[in-house]
Every structure is written in C-alpha cells, then in structure tokens.
Scaffold this motif. Sequence first.
Motif, short mmCIF file in Angstrom:
data_model
loop_
_atom_site.label_atom_id
_atom_site.label_comp_id
_atom_site.label_asym_id
_atom_site.label_seq_id
_atom_site.Cartn_x
_atom_site.Cartn_y
_atom_site.Cartn_z
N ASN A 124 70.47 -39.81 5.74
CA ASN A 124 69.58 -38.86 6.43
C ASN A 124 68.56 -39.60 7.30
O ASN A 124 67.37 -39.26 7.35
N SER A 125 69.05 -40.64 7.99
CA SER A 125 68.26 -41.46 8.93
C SER A 125 67.17 -42.28 8.26
O SER A 125 66.32 -42.85 8.95
N LEU A 126 67.16 -42.36 6.94
CA LEU A 126 66.14 -43.11 6.22
C LEU A 126 66.74 -44.32 5.53
O LEU A 126 67.81 -44.24 4.91
N SER A 128 69.06 -43.89 -1.89
CA SER A 128 68.01 -42.87 -1.86
C SER A 128 67.60 -42.50 -3.28
O SER A 128 68.45 -42.33 -4.16
N ASN A 129 66.28 -42.38 -3.49
CA ASN A 129 65.75 -41.89 -4.76
C ASN A 129 65.77 -40.37 -4.81
O ASN A 129 65.45 -39.70 -3.81
N PHE A 130 66.11 -39.81 -5.96
CA PHE A 130 65.89 -38.39 -6.19
C PHE A 130 65.30 -38.21 -7.59
O PHE A 130 65.52 -39.03 -8.48
N LEU A 131 64.53 -37.15 -7.75
CA LEU A 131 63.87 -36.86 -9.01
C LEU A 131 64.51 -35.64 -9.65
O LEU A 131 64.53 -34.56 -9.05
N VAL A 132 65.04 -35.79 -10.85
CA VAL A 132 65.53 -34.65 -11.64
C VAL A 132 64.36 -34.13 -12.46
O VAL A 132 63.72 -34.89 -13.20
N SER A 133 64.04 -32.84 -12.31
CA SER A 133 62.83 -32.30 -12.93
C SER A 133 63.04 -30.90 -13.50
O SER A 133 63.53 -30.01 -12.79
N LYS A 134 62.67 -30.71 -14.76
CA LYS A 134 62.67 -29.36 -15.34
C LYS A 134 61.59 -28.50 -14.72
O LYS A 134 61.73 -27.28 -14.61
#
Length: 561
Positions: free
Chosen positions: A369-371, A468-474
């Motif tokens: 995503n261009s990052l 890329s980092n992603f956060l899994v969050s309840k």
Amino acid sequence: MRLSRRRFLTGSAVAALAVAAGKKLPLKNKHSALVSGNPLLIPSEISGGNLTIATATAQIFSGSNTNILSINGSYPAPTIRIKKSQTFSAHILNNLADDLVLHWHGQHVPAVMDGHPKYAIKSGQSADITFPVINRAGTYFYHSHTDMMTAEQVYRGLAGMFIVDDDEDGALPLPRGMFDVPLVLSDKRFDTNKQIVYSPTMTDLMNGYVGETILVNGTSDPFLSVASTLYRFRILNASNARIYQIALSDNSSFMIIGSDGGLLETPLSATSCFLSPAERVDVLIDFSKYQTGSSLTLKSLPFSVDVTPYTPLPQGAAFDILRFDINATGNSHSQIPAALSSIIKYSRADAVNTLQFVLGTDGMNHTINSLKFQMDRIDNTIPFNTLEVWTFDNTQTTNIHPMHVHGTQFQVASRSFGDLLSSDSGWKDTVMVRGGEAMDVLVKFADYEGIYLVHCHNLEHEDHGMMSNFLVSKTNSVDQDSSTLAELSVSPNPANDHANIRIPKADSSRTVTITDIHGKKIKQFSVAGDVLSVNVSVRSFPSGEYFIRVDGETVTMQVIH
C-alpha cells in the motif's frame, strides 16, 4: 518476475546440480557398491530446551569446511518436534555479533512470542520463549526474523522444521519413523573456497537472491536409499527467493496429503506442485511399483519468468533435487487413506470486512500500500474472531510475491488468473502471488490479540520494506456483545498517552497488575468492586507490549510513542 497462469510451463528437461552434507537415514542398503552423490542427512530432533545461535562450520562439500550460522552447532538446524497441547519452551542464547530473533512460522502463538523483529535479542544476551502448542498436526517452520537481516541469517543457516503431531494424524495409517522424511530445500552460491556467498546486487534485491547449488537438508548432490514401500515426505521451501515446481522424473503422480497448516480433507493426486519460499507440502510417494536397483529423481520442472537471468541456474530453470535409489529393505506398513481430516470451510458470504494489500516498489524498496515497513507503525487494526477477505493485489509488479500472514492460518478463496494451484489446498499461511495477479484469502484471528505481521517471504523483499504491522484487538471487534464487554479489556490499543482499562464488576476489591513481557512489575493498584474502568497514564512506559492482569484474567496492551 512474471509467472502468469498462461505461462506456467511444465517439462521433463533436467539440469543436474550440486547440494550439501549429512547423516544417512538408517536403512540397510542391499548393495555394497558405492553410488555417486552424498547420502541425505536427516536433521536431529529436539522438543525445545536450549537453542544456542552461533557461527560454526559444516562439511557441505567433502574435505572442505564451510562457515555457517548454526543452531546448537547443527547444519541444518535441528527439527523441533512436539505434540499438540504440549508447551514449547526454549532458552535462546545469541552468540552472534548481531541481533537475532526467531519466528515460529505458522504457529498460533501470543504476539510477544511470535518473533516480531522489535523483540530482537542483543549479541551475548538470551531470552526465554514459552507458548502452548495449539496448532493441529502439520509441517511448520522456524527461522530468523531479524530486522533487515532476515535474508542473510536464514541464507547462512538459521532455519529448520517445526513438526507438530496430534492424535488425529497419529491414528491414520501413514508412514512413520524412518519412512517419514523431512526435506528442507535451499539454494546457495559458493565461492572457489566452498564458502557461502551472500552479496546481493541491485538486481538481486529486486528479484530475490537465487543460487546455483541446491541443498536438501544441507546435503549436496543428495541421494536416499528407499525400500519398495510407501513414504511420507515433508517438503519445506527454505530458500530466500527460489520457487520450485516439484515433480518426479518419470512424471508419475504422487499424493498431496498436507499443506502449510496440516492435513487436507482427502489426498490430492498431482504430477507437479509449485512451492514458493516458506510454503510446505506433505506428499506420499509409493516406491513399490519400481524395480529394485532402479532410481527415481525428485526434480523441479522449468517455468517461465520475466527476470534478468542469474546463471548458471536462473529462476525457472529445471534441475534435480534428490535421487531415490530403490535398493533398501523395509516396509512402512502404511497405506494411502481415503479420508484424512475435516476442515471447517470459510465462506466469503460470511466475511464482514475486506482489506487490500497492494504490492509495489519505490525505487529499491518493496512496499505494501505504497508504504515501506516501519517498526512501530500500525497499518491496520483487525477485529478479533471476525472473518475478513484479504486481497493481495500484485497487478502493479511483475515480481512473484509469496505472502505470509503471522498469527493464524487462512484459506485461499480465488485467483484472478483462474483456477487455484494444487498448493492452495487446505489451511495456508503463505501463498504465491504471481506477477500481474490478484488473489483473495479468507482470514480470521481467533486465538490471540496483539501486533502481528504480514509480509512477502521473498526475504530480500521483506528486508527492503514489503512488510506491515497489524493489530488484532478485541476492543475493536465488530461482534462484541454484553458478555464480551464484561471481559477485561483495554482501549485504545495501542495506547500512547492514557489507556482505559475496563474491569469486570465484582463483589470485592480487585488488584490490577501491569507487567512487561519479561514479567517485571510496572504498576499495581487496587480498585473497588463496583469500579468498571480506570484510566492509566502510559506516558512513562517505554514502547512495547505489556500484560494487564486482574483476578486471573490477562489482556495484552501495546504502547507506542
């Protein structure tokens, strides 16, 4: 690189090549005469314990010592083998001059144990890793995941299999023991002194680093003496960038019984199978139809790619991988089951969200995503236990990108080029996305919260930004109901200034304890039974991951400044 559906070529041309060192599989050879090549080394097995990372030497070529990076002095790395529901524990000692972190590829583990590069172990220091093994039986992978150094550290030896067993797999009439053989595939460049060369050019950084010498379990020019019976081969592509199209030299079929995440529902007959970096496939080969004294070769078929050729063995060339000599004694007393396992099938109609990951380049960098990857930037927040469609859009590049998702397995839904590949079956954590192609996978994170990664497993691409980092969050879950809201939670997550801790109601006071990932107590206080939430300043907390504990419940909190 360009590997399109129209240009998938198969063929029988073979280019012989060289590979690296080992210990014989314990099968008795009926012939006294030595044959050409080297007996296939079978890595030792461990279930955890001390993992010492250090420089060492290995005899990849007879009479020569090659400098490598080793785990417990072994090349290749030992195979970790453990049963589902057991606890994996390891004490990792980094005796390298550089930072080091290990990733448990394909395992569903807490984010702080997953091998994110932000948790790198400094030179001369150590760390303890402990997690419950909740994966189903399958052939997994462990390897270096150090920031900007993954490619070189894996290339020099920091990779091995991680096999999980369970009762379901164990109840099937599959080959066991010496008839269950791991095959770790890698390719190297060597100089005239038989030393590994890792010196990527700009072309290598764009296309990926491929070598002219193919190693199987670290063995050069390998052969395996087999009996006229059924064998199971667990095949792992541990190369930085090379893609294999595995096949047998007589073009006969084999049975695929497992993919990245374990057993398929039923065996799948195939005459070839693509395997991009980090993908795994479990296959059954029946040698009973071959005459004693004959040989058969596991090979890689040629295919076409749009890439500047690296000679003498460019990407897409045909070559031999491993020779089977049918001259040993023994019987695996096994058979090909009609059914293997049951898999809960995801439905696109049940997906709540859609995410797009556009794969691209920016100068010498590879991007999503261009990052370009940044250690502490969260690019997406993923709701816990929620089915999503993730699109890997590779229509802007001609490179092949094997895309890997940490923290879960997923299912392949569709490819823009048409039919799915044989390697797409079952549970996956890595998929080959061809140049000009877009593909959809169905993803759900139902085990742990926290920060995980999605990235290209062409390791030169990963090191140069395609991650890329992603956060899994309840906290951000779309399916929260009253029972979920009654659970311990924290928001925002990640936090920067203050964090609001939501605490279940109780009849008496409760103690809130916040610790870092090493168990060091950062803050502790008591709240009355009717207090349902409390704000905590995290300005003084260093960026990282923390555990919040209340009455036996635990939730993770990310702090990013």
